[in-house]
Enzyme design. Structure first.
Site, PDB file in Angstrom:
ATOM      1  N   PRO I   9      42.762 -84.712  33.918  1.00 58.27           N
ATOM      2  CA  PRO I   9      41.462 -84.122  33.610  1.00 58.27           C
ATOM      3  C   PRO I   9      40.992 -84.374  32.181  1.00 58.27           C
ATOM      4  O   PRO I   9      41.774 -84.326  31.243  1.00 58.27           O
ATOM      5  CB  PRO I   9      41.687 -82.621  33.836  1.00 58.27           C
ATOM      6  CG  PRO I   9      43.149 -82.422  33.796  1.00 58.27           C
ATOM      7  CD  PRO I   9      43.766 -83.695  34.288  1.00 58.27           C
ATOM      8  N   ASN I  10      39.701 -84.642  32.055  1.00 55.26           N
ATOM      9  CA  ASN I  10      38.984 -84.808  30.791  1.00 55.26           C
ATOM     10  C   ASN I  10      39.284 -86.129  30.094  1.00 55.26           C
ATOM     11  O   ASN I  10      38.635 -86.439  29.089  1.00 55.26           O
ATOM     12  CB  ASN I  10      39.276 -83.634  29.825  1.00 55.26           C
ATOM     13  CG  ASN I  10      38.852 -82.303  30.422  1.00 55.26           C
ATOM     14  OD1 ASN I  10      37.694 -82.125  30.752  1.00 55.26           O
ATOM     15  ND2 ASN I  10      39.784 -81.373  30.598  1.00 55.26           N
ATOM     16  N   ARG I  17      35.309 -87.319  23.444  1.00 59.17           N
ATOM     17  CA  ARG I  17      35.982 -86.029  23.231  1.00 59.17           C
ATOM     18  C   ARG I  17      36.854 -86.040  21.972  1.00 59.17           C
ATOM     19  O   ARG I  17      37.745 -86.861  21.849  1.00 59.17           O
ATOM     20  CB  ARG I  17      36.858 -85.770  24.456  1.00 59.17           C
ATOM     21  CG  ARG I  17      37.774 -84.598  24.364  1.00 59.17           C
ATOM     22  CD  ARG I  17      38.769 -84.638  25.517  1.00 59.17           C
ATOM     23  NE  ARG I  17      39.727 -83.553  25.427  1.00 59.17           N
ATOM     24  CZ  ARG I  17      40.880 -83.519  26.061  1.00 59.17           C
ATOM     25  NH1 ARG I  17      41.220 -84.502  26.871  1.00 59.17           N
ATOM     26  NH2 ARG I  17      41.710 -82.504  25.909  1.00 59.17           N
ATOM     27  N   TYR I  22      41.763 -88.062  19.743  1.00 60.93           N
ATOM     28  CA  TYR I  22      41.993 -89.008  20.830  1.00 60.93           C
ATOM     29  C   TYR I  22      41.472 -90.425  20.560  1.00 60.93           C
ATOM     30  O   TYR I  22      41.575 -91.286  21.433  1.00 60.93           O
ATOM     31  CB  TYR I  22      41.355 -88.475  22.116  1.00 60.93           C
ATOM     32  CG  TYR I  22      41.949 -87.176  22.577  1.00 60.93           C
ATOM     33  CD1 TYR I  22      43.229 -87.150  23.143  1.00 60.93           C
ATOM     34  CD2 TYR I  22      41.270 -85.976  22.437  1.00 60.93           C
ATOM     35  CE1 TYR I  22      43.793 -85.952  23.557  1.00 60.93           C
ATOM     36  CE2 TYR I  22      41.830 -84.778  22.846  1.00 60.93           C
ATOM     37  CZ  TYR I  22      43.089 -84.769  23.412  1.00 60.93           C
ATOM     38  OH  TYR I  22      43.643 -83.597  23.819  1.00 60.93           O
ATOM     39  N   ASN I  73      49.419 -89.722  32.640  1.00 61.22           N
ATOM     40  CA  ASN I  73      49.023 -88.858  31.534  1.00 61.22           C
ATOM     41  C   ASN I  73      48.347 -87.674  32.201  1.00 61.22           C
ATOM     42  O   ASN I  73      47.166 -87.741  32.541  1.00 61.22           O
ATOM     43  CB  ASN I  73      48.051 -89.572  30.601  1.00 61.22           C
ATOM     44  CG  ASN I  73      47.591 -88.658  29.474  1.00 61.22           C
ATOM     45  OD1 ASN I  73      47.717 -87.440  29.556  1.00 61.22           O
ATOM     46  ND2 ASN I  73      47.038 -89.244  28.426  1.00 61.22           N
ATOM     47  N   ALA I  76      45.696 -81.760  30.674  1.00 62.34           N
ATOM     48  CA  ALA I  76      46.052 -80.340  30.607  1.00 62.34           C
ATOM     49  C   ALA I  76      46.917 -79.888  31.779  1.00 62.34           C
ATOM     50  O   ALA I  76      47.589 -78.860  31.689  1.00 62.34           O
ATOM     51  CB  ALA I  76      44.785 -79.489  30.537  1.00 62.34           C
ATOM     52  N   HIS I  79      50.709 -78.722  31.509  1.00 63.08           N
ATOM     53  CA  HIS I  79      51.226 -77.435  31.079  1.00 63.08           C
ATOM     54  C   HIS I  79      51.342 -76.390  32.178  1.00 63.08           C
ATOM     55  O   HIS I  79      51.853 -75.310  31.945  1.00 63.08           O
ATOM     56  CB  HIS I  79      50.355 -76.917  29.935  1.00 63.08           C
ATOM     57  CG  HIS I  79      50.106 -77.976  28.909  1.00 63.08           C
ATOM     58  ND1 HIS I  79      51.135 -78.587  28.228  1.00 63.08           N
ATOM     59  CD2 HIS I  79      48.973 -78.588  28.482  1.00 63.08           C
ATOM     60  CE1 HIS I  79      50.625 -79.517  27.415  1.00 63.08           C
ATOM     61  NE2 HIS I  79      49.324 -79.531  27.553  1.00 63.08           N
ATOM     62  N   GLU I  97      55.855 -90.295  31.837  1.00 60.21           N
ATOM     63  CA  GLU I  97      54.813 -89.397  31.323  1.00 60.21           C
ATOM     64  C   GLU I  97      54.372 -89.874  29.943  1.00 60.21           C
ATOM     65  O   GLU I  97      55.206 -90.099  29.070  1.00 60.21           O
ATOM     66  CB  GLU I  97      55.400 -87.976  31.229  1.00 60.21           C
ATOM     67  CG  GLU I  97      54.444 -86.902  30.757  1.00 60.21           C
ATOM     68  CD  GLU I  97      55.175 -85.551  30.590  1.00 60.21           C
ATOM     69  OE1 GLU I  97      56.388 -85.472  30.917  1.00 60.21           O
ATOM     70  OE2 GLU I  97      54.546 -84.604  30.108  1.00 60.21           O
ATOM     71  N   HIS I  99      51.536 -89.217  26.656  1.00 53.54           N
ATOM     72  CA  HIS I  99      50.476 -88.436  26.013  1.00 53.54           C
ATOM     73  C   HIS I  99      49.944 -89.218  24.820  1.00 53.54           C
ATOM     74  O   HIS I  99      50.731 -89.791  24.060  1.00 53.54           O
ATOM     75  CB  HIS I  99      50.994 -87.081  25.545  1.00 53.54           C
ATOM     76  CG  HIS I  99      51.456 -86.232  26.679  1.00 53.54           C
ATOM     77  ND1 HIS I  99      50.593 -85.582  27.515  1.00 53.54           N
ATOM     78  CD2 HIS I  99      52.696 -85.982  27.156  1.00 53.54           C
ATOM     79  CE1 HIS I  99      51.272 -84.941  28.441  1.00 53.54           C
ATOM     80  NE2 HIS I  99      52.557 -85.173  28.259  1.00 53.54           N
ATOM     81  N   SER I 101      48.267 -88.028  22.118  1.00 53.43           N
ATOM     82  CA  SER I 101      48.561 -87.336  20.854  1.00 53.43           C
ATOM     83  C   SER I 101      50.005 -86.836  20.873  1.00 53.43           C
ATOM     84  O   SER I 101      50.658 -86.822  21.911  1.00 53.43           O
ATOM     85  CB  SER I 101      47.602 -86.153  20.688  1.00 53.43           C
ATOM     86  OG  SER I 101      47.824 -85.220  21.733  1.00 53.43           O
ATOM     87  N   ARG I 106      50.549 -79.803  18.044  1.00 61.12           N
ATOM     88  CA  ARG I 106      49.270 -79.163  18.332  1.00 61.12           C
ATOM     89  C   ARG I 106      49.453 -77.688  18.749  1.00 61.12           C
ATOM     90  O   ARG I 106      50.445 -77.078  18.376  1.00 61.12           O
ATOM     91  CB  ARG I 106      48.535 -79.970  19.403  1.00 61.12           C
ATOM     92  CG  ARG I 106      48.286 -81.431  18.923  1.00 61.12           C
ATOM     93  CD  ARG I 106      47.575 -82.271  19.947  1.00 61.12           C
ATOM     94  NE  ARG I 106      46.234 -81.727  20.222  1.00 61.12           N
ATOM     95  CZ  ARG I 106      45.518 -82.038  21.291  1.00 61.12           C
ATOM     96  NH1 ARG I 106      46.020 -82.868  22.201  1.00 61.12           N
ATOM     97  NH2 ARG I 106      44.326 -81.507  21.486  1.00 61.12           N
ATOM     98  N   ARG I 110      50.598 -76.459  24.241  1.00 65.10           N
ATOM     99  CA  ARG I 110      50.766 -77.889  24.528  1.00 65.10           C
ATOM    100  C   ARG I 110      52.209 -78.363  24.304  1.00 65.10           C
ATOM    101  O   ARG I 110      52.546 -79.509  24.614  1.00 65.10           O
ATOM    102  CB  ARG I 110      49.826 -78.729  23.666  1.00 65.10           C
ATOM    103  CG  ARG I 110      48.363 -78.505  23.991  1.00 65.10           C
ATOM    104  CD  ARG I 110      47.463 -79.638  23.505  1.00 65.10           C
ATOM    105  NE  ARG I 110      46.120 -79.159  23.294  1.00 65.10           N
ATOM    106  CZ  ARG I 110      45.162 -79.143  24.254  1.00 65.10           C
ATOM    107  NH1 ARG I 110      45.430 -79.595  25.450  1.00 65.10           N
ATOM    108  NH2 ARG I 110      43.958 -78.661  23.988  1.00 65.10           N
TER     109      ARG I 110
END
Lengths: 147, 147, 147, 147, 147, 147, 147, 147, 147, 147, 147, 147
Positions: I9-10, I17, I22, I73, I76, I79, I97, I99, I101, I106, I110
């Protein structure tokens, strides 16, 4: 010198219960072996096993006047019986806590003993040999060799 | 049969440090007494003390090939040295954890050992006599009497 | 009167490391300034810095007999070195804990010191001036003015 | 240079309250001694004590315009008065937190200060001498010696 | 219809205190603006600010008989004043909790309100406009439009 | 000015679902009423309801370019949808979180919103009137009256 | 023998506030009844109620010299006023904590009292009759019957 | 371009230690292979292994001026060495954290790294191939391709 | 060899964003670049992005038979999506997996991935270059070079 | 009116067990004294002590039909016997919980009673006088004076 | 009587997914068998499986009017879907939660169900036979035999 | 086939105890009904109820050799009796845990069962019909239909 060895709940199943954890010797076999070991070291050993918390408390109270020391394997009561803890804290003869398995390498709930803070010392992970170590320790304590 | 006894940080101060908790015998006195006890039981005991975590790890690695067993009192490293824990888990000779005092009746942070889950067994609360109990236990383990 | 000032890990980088937090003076500059400040107040100051936990413990043991007091900035060891805590608890000269920054306004893990419960007092947030405050305090303590 | 020293709840009982922790000097004695110490160092010290959280907040607000710095011993408010915390965060003069005893070696609830994150620095464990250290620190801060 | 607006500790510093969070209008400016807004909407607004928890409790008790509703911004009392919570729970007029900033995007301790469970509703994050929203809400509640 | 009102899972059951908590008006009734209220205040309101987290995220992304503001009642997603949180944080139009009931006086899990830290503000406890308050707030924000 | 009964915040509303929990008698009624009960038992009872934490602390300080014992119902201060706790710990006359309701069967936050560890004893759940029980207990304590 | 690869405690036992987790290649084998891999990619790789936290910190300090990047597998120090964390935070060359095994599918204590927040990135679960991935990443970072 | 790259998502907003976190490249740019990178390394890369948890689960199920490996990836969903975790645990092709960042530097929420325990390995902190590292790793795993 | 007084585990040791906490009177002495006290107040008191949780539960069940009220000091069962809690919740006569010592000023585990939420009220800290207070309270309750 | 059986994410993989935990029968096999079992017991069973939380919620809403009862195995949604929980709480037909495995003897996160508090009852650990037990239970509930 | 049904503490009060939770049938009524149900399904059912943990453990031990399966409703022992847990783990016949009420919708302490991890399966929320479901399940398990 006479010492009482108290075994808590489910220890009557030794030899049958999860032998990969607790070994294949029955409680009777172990006690027989310990009795002889005691005699070799000049100590009279008596044995008591119960699945009843109340009976163990009663026995601890009585032992205070008739034994020089107590060895206790509280079984699962280790983890919640504040009543047994108080019974041990209420008497004056030295008490040693023994566990057959290494309780710290098993399930989380077995890592915490409510009994430990009030005993003289703790021995765990040596199978039934742990009772013999506890006898050695009690002899040392009772003979007052300045531990 | 030869066994290595490792003592962790601040145990070099034994006899001087908080004697109401740790007794009045110096580490040298204790080692002398243990050496003799070892000889009486047919075991050669070597001793190592360090305040350096890294040196203890190095020593454990070396001991894996030159000793039949290890007795370790990790001192305060007990409570956070995952590196010593990994060192013990990495070797194949049996290791026994000993504490002089009953760590479960002292400050909260002393109740938890990161070492315990990977040792053969734990003995605590019997002062320097605990090392002798550990020697008895290692003899039993190494002789393979079916613990 | 002579006092030992111990600085823990990464404090040798002072002046280079995160200057917005720790200032731009190097450890040498600070020590030079403190040395003079000590002389002005009749105190001989010695300095020791190490990134090795074991060396700091060794130093604390030695200082017990050769100094009247110790000022320690344990750096990151503040938050987990129970071994340094035990070293401080094992000696009899007064020890003061100093932090350059206000550790309570930084990351969560810096809010908790395992050292604090065994020192005489704690001073934090005043940069290198904190060492001078600690010297004042040790003079007061050692002179026994009934603090 | 003028500095306000604020003492929180129950500190009016100093000398009477738990003297093994807080010493035998009354707050009046301490203030008298501090007043003189201030004069010797060219600082005018004013004193305020209250058992009322609201009065302390009001005083902090007023002090922002009339003092060069504040020294505060918030007593038990240390552990829960987010209102005092916000008052300190709202003003621009430097504030130093002082505790007579080493709060980290006492009950668990005393280990945590809600005030610390917003003060310049914290000093604890030095009895009433801590106020003098705080005065030294404020002089250094206000004179802007590049702490 | 008359409504009491209660502001808690440090809100008397509005305009001076952390303007990047709370804006640059003083509490007097805001109240003036709200007074007019109330008149435009047929509501008489009264204002009360205090840094004293006890005064706020007393005021809430009195307001129960003299106002149709209460708007409260408890400031830092939000996070620990169970006494104010009980005061609100003890009265029968509707109470609305307002916060200028979005308390959920600030420090952890500000995320939890001990007041929220006993108020009619909560409005936060809209600066001083939040009071106007609360007035709208109280009109709706008091007029009993079946919310 | 046009505003999107997003309602999350189970809000399509309004009027049928637990009416003692959520009231007896259906979502259609509420939207009808809001539409008219919007027109009266010069705002065009659009409505979107979905039980699918992914559809809500898609809608938020699209809304960034076609609306001046968003009002969202995330329903149960409030308590765990970090994906919706990230969607809101990724866009630039202002977002207001609304809850019909006072979530702080209900079950524990409803006290914590993972959405709150990234919205402009939160309004809860006023039933469907909360949407109107949010519209008022968005008008104020979008018109830029210096909230 | 004279005893001071202190009632904390919101207890002035007794009879009006949540009568299903606190009963329908006003504080005046209760005090009247207690006064007579005291006279019957040879004890002079004085009464003090305040919603101000600071006033309660001041009163406790004063009571130390003028009363033989204190009965306190701290209301909501029970759960966070470490300042009142310290006030009680600072004086030497015996203090008894009373609660009208059974605080252990209500909301979670009411289960924990920061006052309890420093009082002589606690009585809760008996309504206003609890004050009479506390008077009986104080008579026993003050008369020194070897409790 | 030259890069330093640091391996922490017990990694010198690779190939011997728990081969079902860490594989059967020795550290020497791995380093040999990596050296060649580095040459193929135009990077000079140096290697450092230590069981001593202090030596690793010293090495990190030195590397800041002599290497373009650091790859670190902190072994068990991952979970508690805030001192190594501070060392990494204190230098300016990019640092990458590598773990041979997937630390998130092992014991609880291995899930948390105190190092991760201050490194450029983390790679875990790919055995010794992870070091090669880290080399690729450092080349990309150092060449500044706008990661 | 063909590999599926799944973005959660996102991530369709990349470039728009929070570019300070990012980066400024759009997802299309990144995929284009990766596609070419795949071809250079003899791997056919397919891409899938969705804001819908269910679609990602469906895709993982399908990929089990049509791809040699998966790079994910989860955004969110990392989590809280135990459903995606179970989907990955249910299939037999290796999953990595990624990510963009460094999630460990953070917000707190996260730091914890519910996905990590069931993947082959994790790569984070290297921006879009992380996908390339994952491709390298999958080639190594699928070619079975004895990782 | 007849009342049953139940004493839990280890209370049979009263007078012998930790007399600095529990006093020097034996349980027999106390019961004798209480019996007379009961007679003076027109109440017949019966006594039951057991170290067996099951016997106490059986007794509570029986008492429901033969007594007007129960006073229970559950000893260590206070802290974990949800079975006794359920027994008390299952009957209709009023039950009062009594503790000799102030359980809130002792070890952490003693601060929490699983029994308290289901009793009428709790009395602790008054030694054996607490039983008399409980008798007074039961008379008041049973006589229905509108507590 | 007609009943809907809902299966959540990844249950479409039954027979393929971790067969040592979930058995070797496919979902189609199980449904076929259940269909026949339903007919034998006079119940028409319908089946729905989805990996999409939103589709399950939609289905629950629809089922409220067209079925006499629902059996749901929420798969991993069990542990976090408060949206499904709310959907179940919003409807009036009885719902039973079924799990194939004993979720209490698996990973920690599987021990907690956010769904359980709002269903009629829970059945777990009996493999696909659990659905039959749930059918028996629903027949009993719907026939209203006074469970 | 013969099965033992064990009921724990306070279940002998069924019908009398909190009938809104547990129903109005006595344990004798339920057992009578179950006996007949067993006969209809070719199973001989025996019944055992005790308020004594020790007796339940003894009974479990004995049942291992004389029954084909055990159904246990441990009552409040569910939440703390690790001794009963160990007894169940020690035997080889299948054991099913039954609760009359839905323990997950009641007090927090009832949400956690220390028994669940070692039983075959759990059934809760169906009143006394749950025992019948457990009988069905045991028949299926014992007949070995490949659950």
């Amino acid at each position: 010198m006479n010492i009482l060895i108290i075994n808590g709940p489910n220890l009557n199943l030794l030899g049958k219960r999860e032998p990969h954890i607790y070994g294949t010797k029955s409680l009777e076999d172990i006690n027989e072996e310990l009795k002889k070991f005691g005699e070799d070291n000049g100590v009279k050993l008596d044995f008591f096993q119960s699945n009843h918390e109340g009976e163990i408390i009663d026995k601890i109270h009585q032992a205070d006047v008739s034994y020089n020391g107590i060895i206790i394997n509280p079984g699962a009561f280790t983890h919640y019986s504040y009543a047994i803890r108080d019974a041990i804290a209420s008497i004056s003869v030295p008490v040693i806590e023994v566990h057959l398995s290494n309780i710290f390498s098993r399930e989380d709930f077995r890592h915490h003993s409510v009994i430990s803070p009030v005993v003289k010392g703790q021995i765990c992970g040596f199978g039934s040999f742990g009772y013999k170590l506890a006898v050695y320790a009690l002899i040392e304590i009772i003979d007052g060799n300045g531990m």
